[in-house]
Design a protein around this motif. Structure first.
Motif, PDB file in Angstrom:
ATOM      1  N   SER A 158      89.657  13.270  32.562  1.00 26.03           N
ATOM      2  CA  SER A 158      89.171  12.638  33.796  1.00 26.03           C
ATOM      3  C   SER A 158      88.244  13.577  34.555  1.00 26.03           C
ATOM      4  CB  SER A 158      90.343  12.237  34.695  1.00 26.03           C
ATOM      5  OG  SER A 158      91.111  11.219  34.097  1.00 26.03           O
ATOM      6  N   PHE A 159      88.607  14.860  34.577  1.00 28.26           N
ATOM      7  CA  PHE A 159      87.782  15.865  35.256  1.00 28.26           C
ATOM      8  C   PHE A 159      86.386  15.922  34.643  1.00 28.26           C
ATOM      9  CE2 PHE A 159      86.151  20.244  35.358  1.00 28.26           C
ATOM     10  CZ  PHE A 159      86.089  20.454  36.719  1.00 28.26           C
ATOM     11  N   LYS A 160      86.321  15.943  33.319  1.00 27.95           N
ATOM     12  CA  LYS A 160      85.019  16.018  32.639  1.00 27.95           C
ATOM     13  C   LYS A 160      84.168  14.796  32.948  1.00 27.95           C
ATOM     14  CE  LYS A 160      86.348  19.004  28.760  1.00 27.95           C
ATOM     15  NZ  LYS A 160      86.584  19.073  27.296  1.00 27.95           N
ATOM     16  N   ARG A 161      84.792  13.606  32.908  1.00 24.49           N
ATOM     17  CA  ARG A 161      84.045  12.380  33.209  1.00 24.49           C
ATOM     18  C   ARG A 161      83.522  12.393  34.638  1.00 24.49           C
ATOM     19  NH1 ARG A 161      88.399   9.807  30.569  1.00 24.49           N
ATOM     20  NH2 ARG A 161      89.242   9.143  32.588  1.00 24.49           N
ATOM     21  N   HIS A 162      84.381  12.782  35.559  1.00 22.70           N
ATOM     22  CA  HIS A 162      84.000  12.814  36.975  1.00 22.70           C
ATOM     23  C   HIS A 162      82.912  13.858  37.215  1.00 22.70           C
ATOM     24  CE1 HIS A 162      85.058  11.678  41.147  1.00 22.70           C
ATOM     25  NE2 HIS A 162      84.590  12.873  41.428  1.00 22.70           N
ATOM     26  N   PHE A 163      83.036  14.993  36.560  1.00 26.56           N
ATOM     27  CA  PHE A 163      82.082  16.088  36.738  1.00 26.56           C
ATOM     28  C   PHE A 163      80.686  15.667  36.278  1.00 26.56           C
ATOM     29  CE2 PHE A 163      79.815  19.960  36.090  1.00 26.56           C
ATOM     30  CZ  PHE A 163      80.371  20.881  36.957  1.00 26.56           C
ATOM     31  N   ILE A 164      80.614  15.074  35.088  1.00 27.06           N
ATOM     32  CA  ILE A 164      79.316  14.665  34.541  1.00 27.06           C
ATOM     33  C   ILE A 164      78.665  13.614  35.435  1.00 27.06           C
ATOM     34  CG2 ILE A 164      78.204  13.468  32.599  1.00 27.06           C
ATOM     35  CD1 ILE A 164      80.223  14.892  30.763  1.00 27.06           C
ATOM     36  N   LYS A 165      79.463  12.713  35.976  1.00 29.07           N
ATOM     37  CA  LYS A 165      78.934  11.692  36.880  1.00 29.07           C
ATOM     38  C   LYS A 165      78.386  12.334  38.157  1.00 29.07           C
ATOM     39  CE  LYS A 165      80.116   7.204  38.886  1.00 29.07           C
ATOM     40  NZ  LYS A 165      81.150   6.164  39.009  1.00 29.07           N
ATOM     41  N   GLU A 166      79.045  13.390  38.617  1.00 28.22           N
ATOM     42  CA  GLU A 166      78.662  14.046  39.869  1.00 28.22           C
ATOM     43  C   GLU A 166      77.482  14.997  39.691  1.00 28.22           C
ATOM     44  OE1 GLU A 166      78.555  14.543  43.691  1.00 28.22           O
ATOM     45  OE2 GLU A 166      80.235  13.394  42.900  1.00 28.22           O
ATOM     46  N   TYR A 167      77.500  15.803  38.604  1.00 30.27           N
ATOM     47  CA  TYR A 167      76.519  16.863  38.440  1.00 30.27           C
ATOM     48  C   TYR A 167      75.479  16.593  37.353  1.00 30.27           C
ATOM     49  CZ  TYR A 167      79.420  19.842  41.451  1.00 30.27           C
ATOM     50  OH  TYR A 167      80.109  20.373  42.514  1.00 30.27           O
ATOM     51  N   LYS A 168      75.665  15.524  36.579  1.00 33.13           N
ATOM     52  CA  LYS A 168      74.729  15.156  35.505  1.00 33.13           C
ATOM     53  C   LYS A 168      74.613  16.202  34.409  1.00 33.13           C
ATOM     54  CE  LYS A 168      73.849  11.804  38.367  1.00 33.13           C
ATOM     55  NZ  LYS A 168      74.634  10.560  38.270  1.00 33.13           N
ATOM     56  N   VAL A 169      75.640  17.004  34.222  1.00 34.32           N
ATOM     57  CA  VAL A 169      75.671  18.026  33.173  1.00 34.32           C
ATOM     58  C   VAL A 169      77.132  18.318  32.864  1.00 34.32           C
ATOM     59  CG1 VAL A 169      75.683  19.985  34.789  1.00 34.32           C
ATOM     60  CG2 VAL A 169      74.719  20.282  32.488  1.00 34.32           C
ATOM     61  N   SER A 170      77.427  18.844  31.703  1.00 33.62           N
ATOM     62  CA  SER A 170      78.812  19.140  31.342  1.00 33.62           C
ATOM     63  C   SER A 170      79.359  20.269  32.215  1.00 33.62           C
ATOM     64  CB  SER A 170      78.913  19.538  29.871  1.00 33.62           C
ATOM     65  OG  SER A 170      78.346  20.819  29.665  1.00 33.62           O
ATOM     66  N   PRO A 171      80.651  20.241  32.524  1.00 31.20           N
ATOM     67  CA  PRO A 171      81.219  21.291  33.375  1.00 31.20           C
ATOM     68  C   PRO A 171      81.116  22.677  32.756  1.00 31.20           C
ATOM     69  CG  PRO A 171      82.951  19.883  32.473  1.00 31.20           C
ATOM     70  CD  PRO A 171      81.654  19.219  32.179  1.00 31.20           C
ATOM     71  N   GLY A 172      81.252  22.754  31.405  1.00 30.38           N
ATOM     72  CA  GLY A 172      81.163  24.055  30.746  1.00 30.38           C
ATOM     73  C   GLY A 172      79.809  24.708  30.958  1.00 30.38           C
ATOM     74  N   LYS A 173      78.742  23.938  30.749  1.00 34.86           N
ATOM     75  CA  LYS A 173      77.387  24.479  30.912  1.00 34.86           C
ATOM     76  C   LYS A 173      77.101  24.809  32.369  1.00 34.86           C
ATOM     77  CE  LYS A 173      72.545  23.631  29.735  1.00 34.86           C
ATOM     78  NZ  LYS A 173      72.110  24.492  30.845  1.00 34.86           N
ATOM     79  N   TRP A 174      77.536  23.927  33.265  1.00 29.45           N
ATOM     80  CA  TRP A 174      77.273  24.153  34.693  1.00 29.45           C
ATOM     81  C   TRP A 174      77.947  25.432  35.172  1.00 29.45           C
ATOM     82  CZ3 TRP A 174      79.951  24.617  39.274  1.00 29.45           C
ATOM     83  CH2 TRP A 174      79.241  24.397  40.446  1.00 29.45           C
ATOM     84  N   LEU A 175      79.234  25.593  34.844  1.00 28.58           N
ATOM     85  CA  LEU A 175      79.962  26.785  35.270  1.00 28.58           C
ATOM     86  C   LEU A 175      79.381  28.049  34.636  1.00 28.58           C
ATOM     87  CD1 LEU A 175      83.666  25.567  35.283  1.00 28.58           C
ATOM     88  CD2 LEU A 175      82.413  26.495  37.236  1.00 28.58           C
TER      89      LEU A 175
END
Length: 277
Positions: free
Chosen positions: A211-228
């Protein structure tokens, strides 16, 4: 008094939190002002007994003629037996994801409502009685069908209440997500200068990893791993530019197991080694 985490305490598989979850809650003793951390928004369909919930600055009491929709948060619950020797309510938990999906599909006003009361009182009627019976029926269905059946039943209930209470109910639903977007971003962005793993950050955001990954991509338009990864390297660069720390002082703080991996990642992003900074 210990804090009871709900719905976690009712879920058998502690590793995942479903977007929709039904639980039959029964007890044979009065409970007064128990501390509850409600991690998901929840319908409480009281069928036998009395219930009172204390919030910050207000409280609400209902009997079996009423049900409650409660906002997630830390509350004090009082649950009392009535003339029967048992207290019984059916609980229906739903995630912010499911709430947003419903609002996007069935309402036109995308304006976020102001933060309002943490509860909405529902007057029980023939439909509610029939609905609760149907929930009991689908609980006997094979697990493979449960998720889809529950999704249909959740949408059915929300449409009925939207028809019954109109704009008042829609405004309340929107108030449930009033600060959720900013809070999610605040939780995520506070972890840039940390070595927490994605699963640990998801836990702090009260979400399963998926759920976190889905929500993150919707919010930031990029995967959480790459963003962090990018944000942490940028933060590391800013620290090194101040000259107070060496690369060997900070690589662990940004989630790298050794200095070599940190140096390689740093050079790949900025074209220079952290020592050169």
């Amino acid at each position: 008094m210990p804090i009871e985490k709900i719905p976690e305490t009712f879920i058998n598989n502690k590793k995942e939190r479903p977007d929709l979850f039904v639980y039959d809650f029964k007890m044979t003793n009065d409970v007064v002002k128990s501390k509850v951390n409600l991690g998901m928004n929840m319908f409480s369909f009281l069928q036998v007994g009395k219930k009172q919930v204390h919030f910050a600055g207000t409280s609400v009491a209902v009997n079996k003629d009423q049900s409650l929709l409660l906002k997630k948060g830390n509350w004090l619950w009082t649950e009392l037996l009535d003339t029967e020797a048992i207290y019984y309510c059916k609980l229906l938990f739903f995630s912010q994801t499911k709430l947003k999906e419903f609002l996007e599909k069935h309402t036109e006003n995308n304006q976020i409502a102001k933060d309002g009361l943490p509860y909405f009182i529902i007057r029980n009627d023939a439909y509610i009685t029939s609905y609760l019976n149907s929930l009991s029926t689908i609980s006997e269905a094979p697990t493979v069908f449960m998720e889809n059946l529950l999704a249909v039943k959740f949408e059915e209930l929300m449409l009925y209440l939207l028809q019954k209470y109109g704009r008042k109910f829609e405004i309340y639903l929107r108030s449930l997500i009033v600060n959720e977007k900013s809070q999610f971003k605040k939780n995520v962005e506070s972890q840039i200068h940390s070595n927490l793993k994605l699963g640990e950050i998801a836990f702090l955001c009260h979400m399963s990893l998926s759920s976190f990954k889905r929500h993150f991509i919707k919010e930031y338009k990029v995967s959480p791993g790459k963003w962090l990864h990018d944000k942490r390297l940028q933060k590391a660069k800013e620290i090194l530019e101040k000259g107070d720390f060496k690369p060997s002082d900070i690589y662990l703080d940004f989630g790298y197991n050794n200095l070599s991996n940190f140096s390689i990642a740093f050079k790949n992003k900025f074209g220079i080694s952290p020592k050169e900074v």
